[in-house]
Design a protein around this motif. Structure first.
Motif, mmCIF file in Angstrom:
data_model
loop_
_atom_site.group_PDB
_atom_site.id
_atom_site.type_symbol
_atom_site.label_atom_id
_atom_site.label_comp_id
_atom_site.label_asym_id
_atom_site.label_seq_id
_atom_site.Cartn_x
_atom_site.Cartn_y
_atom_site.Cartn_z
ATOM 1 N N GLY A 326 35.141 44.665 31.518
ATOM 2 C CA GLY A 326 36.171 44.522 32.550
ATOM 3 C C GLY A 326 37.034 43.310 32.297
ATOM 4 N N ALA A 327 36.405 42.207 31.871
ATOM 5 C CA ALA A 327 37.151 40.993 31.574
ATOM 6 C C ALA A 327 38.103 41.213 30.403
ATOM 7 C CB ALA A 327 36.182 39.850 31.265
ATOM 8 N N GLU A 328 37.646 41.973 29.409
ATOM 9 C CA GLU A 328 38.505 42.268 28.254
ATOM 10 C C GLU A 328 39.703 43.111 28.665
ATOM 11 O OE1 GLU A 328 35.845 44.161 25.587
ATOM 12 O OE2 GLU A 328 34.774 42.324 25.047
ATOM 13 N N LEU A 329 39.474 44.097 29.532
ATOM 14 C CA LEU A 329 40.576 44.953 29.975
ATOM 15 C C LEU A 329 41.600 44.167 30.780
ATOM 16 C CD1 LEU A 329 38.648 48.191 31.003
ATOM 17 C CD2 LEU A 329 40.276 47.967 29.120
ATOM 18 N N LEU A 330 41.122 43.261 31.627
ATOM 19 C CA LEU A 330 42.022 42.485 32.483
ATOM 20 C C LEU A 330 42.534 41.216 31.801
ATOM 21 C CD1 LEU A 330 40.196 42.737 35.938
ATOM 22 C CD2 LEU A 330 42.257 43.957 35.199
ATOM 23 N N LYS A 331 41.986 40.928 30.631
ATOM 24 C CA LYS A 331 42.349 39.715 29.899
ATOM 25 C C LYS A 331 42.091 38.472 30.753
ATOM 26 C CE LYS A 331 45.502 41.509 26.476
ATOM 27 N NZ LYS A 331 46.777 41.318 25.749
ATOM 28 N N THR A 332 40.903 38.418 31.279
ATOM 29 C CA THR A 332 40.491 37.281 32.097
ATOM 30 C C THR A 332 39.069 36.908 31.709
ATOM 31 O OG1 THR A 332 40.383 36.459 34.363
ATOM 32 C CG2 THR A 332 39.620 38.710 34.006
ATOM 33 N N SER A 333 38.454 36.016 32.451
ATOM 34 C CA SER A 333 37.112 35.567 32.097
ATOM 35 C C SER A 333 36.039 36.426 32.760
ATOM 36 C CB SER A 333 36.918 34.114 32.539
ATOM 37 O OG SER A 333 36.897 34.027 33.959
ATOM 38 N N TYR A 334 34.867 36.387 32.179
ATOM 39 C CA TYR A 334 33.707 37.095 32.734
ATOM 40 C C TYR A 334 33.419 36.586 34.145
ATOM 41 C CZ TYR A 334 28.736 38.264 33.348
ATOM 42 O OH TYR A 334 27.530 38.716 33.832
ATOM 43 N N ASP A 335 33.464 35.263 34.339
ATOM 44 C CA ASP A 335 33.175 34.689 35.660
ATOM 45 C C ASP A 335 34.188 35.154 36.701
ATOM 46 O OD1 ASP A 335 30.985 33.356 34.654
ATOM 47 O OD2 ASP A 335 32.061 31.464 34.338
ATOM 48 N N HIS A 336 35.451 35.300 36.276
ATOM 49 C CA HIS A 336 36.490 35.760 37.200
ATOM 50 C C HIS A 336 36.175 37.166 37.701
ATOM 51 C CE1 HIS A 336 40.707 35.981 38.704
ATOM 52 N NE2 HIS A 336 40.565 37.268 38.443
ATOM 53 N N VAL A 337 35.762 38.030 36.794
ATOM 54 C CA VAL A 337 35.422 39.399 37.182
ATOM 55 C C VAL A 337 34.194 39.412 38.072
ATOM 56 C CG1 VAL A 337 34.649 41.649 36.333
ATOM 57 C CG2 VAL A 337 36.496 40.440 35.167
ATOM 58 N N MET A 338 33.164 38.666 37.700
ATOM 59 C CA MET A 338 31.927 38.652 38.483
ATOM 60 C C MET A 338 32.173 38.127 39.897
ATOM 61 S SD MET A 338 29.507 39.987 36.783
ATOM 62 C CE MET A 338 28.071 39.457 37.699
ATOM 63 N N ALA A 339 33.033 37.139 40.018
ATOM 64 C CA ALA A 339 33.331 36.563 41.336
ATOM 65 C C ALA A 339 33.993 37.556 42.244
ATOM 66 C CB ALA A 339 34.196 35.320 41.182
ATOM 67 N N ARG A 340 34.724 38.530 41.692
ATOM 68 C CA ARG A 340 35.437 39.500 42.506
ATOM 69 C C ARG A 340 34.707 40.815 42.652
ATOM 70 N NH1 ARG A 340 38.216 35.674 40.952
ATOM 71 N NH2 ARG A 340 40.178 35.013 41.899
ATOM 72 N N CYS A 341 33.677 40.990 41.878
ATOM 73 C CA CYS A 341 32.902 42.231 41.971
ATOM 74 C C CYS A 341 31.656 42.077 42.828
ATOM 75 C CB CYS A 341 32.488 42.705 40.577
ATOM 76 S SG CYS A 341 33.859 43.382 39.624
ATOM 77 N N HIS A 342 31.315 40.865 43.171
ATOM 78 C CA HIS A 342 30.132 40.623 43.992
ATOM 79 C C HIS A 342 30.477 39.663 45.115
ATOM 80 C CE1 HIS A 342 28.569 41.828 40.033
ATOM 81 N NE2 HIS A 342 27.591 42.385 40.728
ATOM 82 N N PHE A 343 29.849 39.857 46.256
ATOM 83 C CA PHE A 343 30.047 38.936 47.362
ATOM 84 C C PHE A 343 28.739 38.808 48.120
ATOM 85 C CE2 PHE A 343 31.054 43.154 48.959
ATOM 86 C CZ PHE A 343 30.407 43.215 50.174
ATOM 87 N N SER A 344 28.587 37.685 48.766
ATOM 88 C CA SER A 344 27.357 37.420 49.525
ATOM 89 C C SER A 344 27.559 37.816 50.972
ATOM 90 C CB SER A 344 27.009 35.932 49.453
ATOM 91 O OG SER A 344 26.808 35.537 48.102
ATOM 92 N N GLU A 345 26.572 38.476 51.532
ATOM 93 C CA GLU A 345 26.658 38.843 52.950
ATOM 94 C C GLU A 345 26.509 37.608 53.806
ATOM 95 O OE1 GLU A 345 23.977 41.891 54.008
ATOM 96 O OE2 GLU A 345 24.616 43.258 52.425
ATOM 97 N N VAL A 346 27.277 37.557 54.873
ATOM 98 C CA VAL A 346 27.236 36.403 55.777
ATOM 99 C C VAL A 346 26.041 36.531 56.698
ATOM 100 C CG1 VAL A 346 28.471 35.158 57.568
ATOM 101 C CG2 VAL A 346 29.744 36.170 55.669
#
Length: 346
Positions: A326-346
């Motif tokens: 996903g990071a390669e397709l978006l030309k961004t970093s792995y951490d950037h993708v992971m930060a937007r694909c996962h979230f913590s429940e409040v």
């Protein structure tokens, strides 16, 4: 694959074949061979080329789909944009849509909404009616501001792409990828300018343009339709009144509400006979003194395409691709993708 990517990154860096050859220590003829696909360099030469272009070797190896066909719109014959930069814009669009269509294929081609029929609208001879017909064709409300124009178009099957070219000579281009309409715009322009550009390109895409129409007249008509599309006459009268003695500061709020520049608002007010030609001329003179003809301040937030990102994040979350892919397709970093694909429940 390598040949197309080499050409794309060379154009992106603003280098001629000769200039890249000199930086990489190879002959200009070698660059020609590499870009045509007649030859492929060894790994050491590939590393040298990557260093010269400030990219990774893996960027050269990104896979381009072989199942994509492009039909690019023509640049205006009197356009001052160089042939070199025109080539870069086309290559930039193809590079982006290759990545875009890769994730579409992974998720299934039916994930995109059907696009509106192009070359489907006939001219009525009345700009206001033509702009209204364009809104209706796109299933937009007949009146009122068009909020998030890019998002609405993506939801209706029209693809939108940014071309990172810092040149005031390029505003936009249209075309088709696999028969689907696309619009490219310059993100270095103001948000208002981009909205006008996108509406202008929509007019090019959706109307049936008579053959042998003078190019100047085509551009003039598309510009007029785009203005009426973004700020319909009924809205102009409701927001500004039937008659105003001048263009005044309170109209800044209306311009921001409709996502248009004050220059466009003034032109629409003149066309709709809300202000006289003399008062409009007075405003244009003042606006020119402020530098607004070329650099009017933006008063609204920028609109950006988001569909590609959403599809990539979906593919990652559904385990169709890895976060690294996903990071390669978006030309961004792995951490950037992971930060937007996962979230913590409040």
């Amino acid at each position: 694959m390598f040949s197309r990517n080499l050409k794309y990154y060379r154009l992106k860096n603003g280098l001629s074949k000769k200039e890249l050859a000199e930086k990489a220590g190879v002959s200009a003829m070698s660059i020609t061979y590499y870009e045509s696909g007649d030859r492929k360099p060894g790994m050491e030469t590939m590393k040298t080329l990557a260093d010269a272009l400030n990219i990774r070797v893996s960027d050269f190896l990104a896979v381009n789909s072989q199942n994509i066909t492009f039909s690019h719109g023509e640049f205006r014959k009197n356009a001052s944009l160089s042939n070199y930069k025109q080539a870069y814009i086309r290559e930039s669009a193809e590079e982006y849509f290759n990545r875009f269509m890769t994730v579409v294929d992974i998720l299934g081609g039916n994930i995109l909404p059907d696009a509106p029929a192009c070359r489907a609208l006939a001219f009525s001879g009345d700009t206001e009616k033509d702009a209204s017909a364009l809104r209706k064709h796109l299933n937009f409300s007949p009146e009122g501001p068009v909020d998030d124009l890019i998002g609405k178009l993506e939801n209706r099957g029209v693809l939108v792409c940014e071309c990172d070219i810092d040149s005031p000579k390029f505003s936009g281009m249209n075309g088709f990828v696999n028969g689907r309409p696309y619009i490219v715009f310059n993100p270095h322009m103001t948000a208002e300018r981009n909205r006008s550009t996108i509406a202008h390109e929509l007019a090019h895409l959706m109307f049936v343009w008579p053959e042998n129409t003078d190019e100047t007249e085509v551009e003039k008509t598309a510009t007029a339709i785009s203005g009426a599309f973004l700020f319909p006459k009924a809205d102009a009268i409701r927001e500004l009144g039937f008659h105003r003695s001048s263009i005044s500061g309170d109209m800044l709020m209306t311009a921001a509400k409709y996502g248009i520049s004050m220059m466009l608002l003034a032109k629409r007010a003149e066309i709709c006979h809300i202000i006289s030609k003399a008062r409009a001329k007075d405003f244009y003179i003042r606006a020119s003194a402020y530098g607004w003809r070329t650099a009017e301040p933006s008063r609204i937030a920028s609109e950006r395409p988001t569909l590609f990102q959403q599809l990539v994040y979906r593919a990652v979350n559904e385990d169709e691709i890895s976060a690294q892919r996903g990071a390669e397709l978006l030309k961004t970093s792995y951490d950037h993708v992971m930060a937007r694909c996962h979230f913590s429940e409040v």
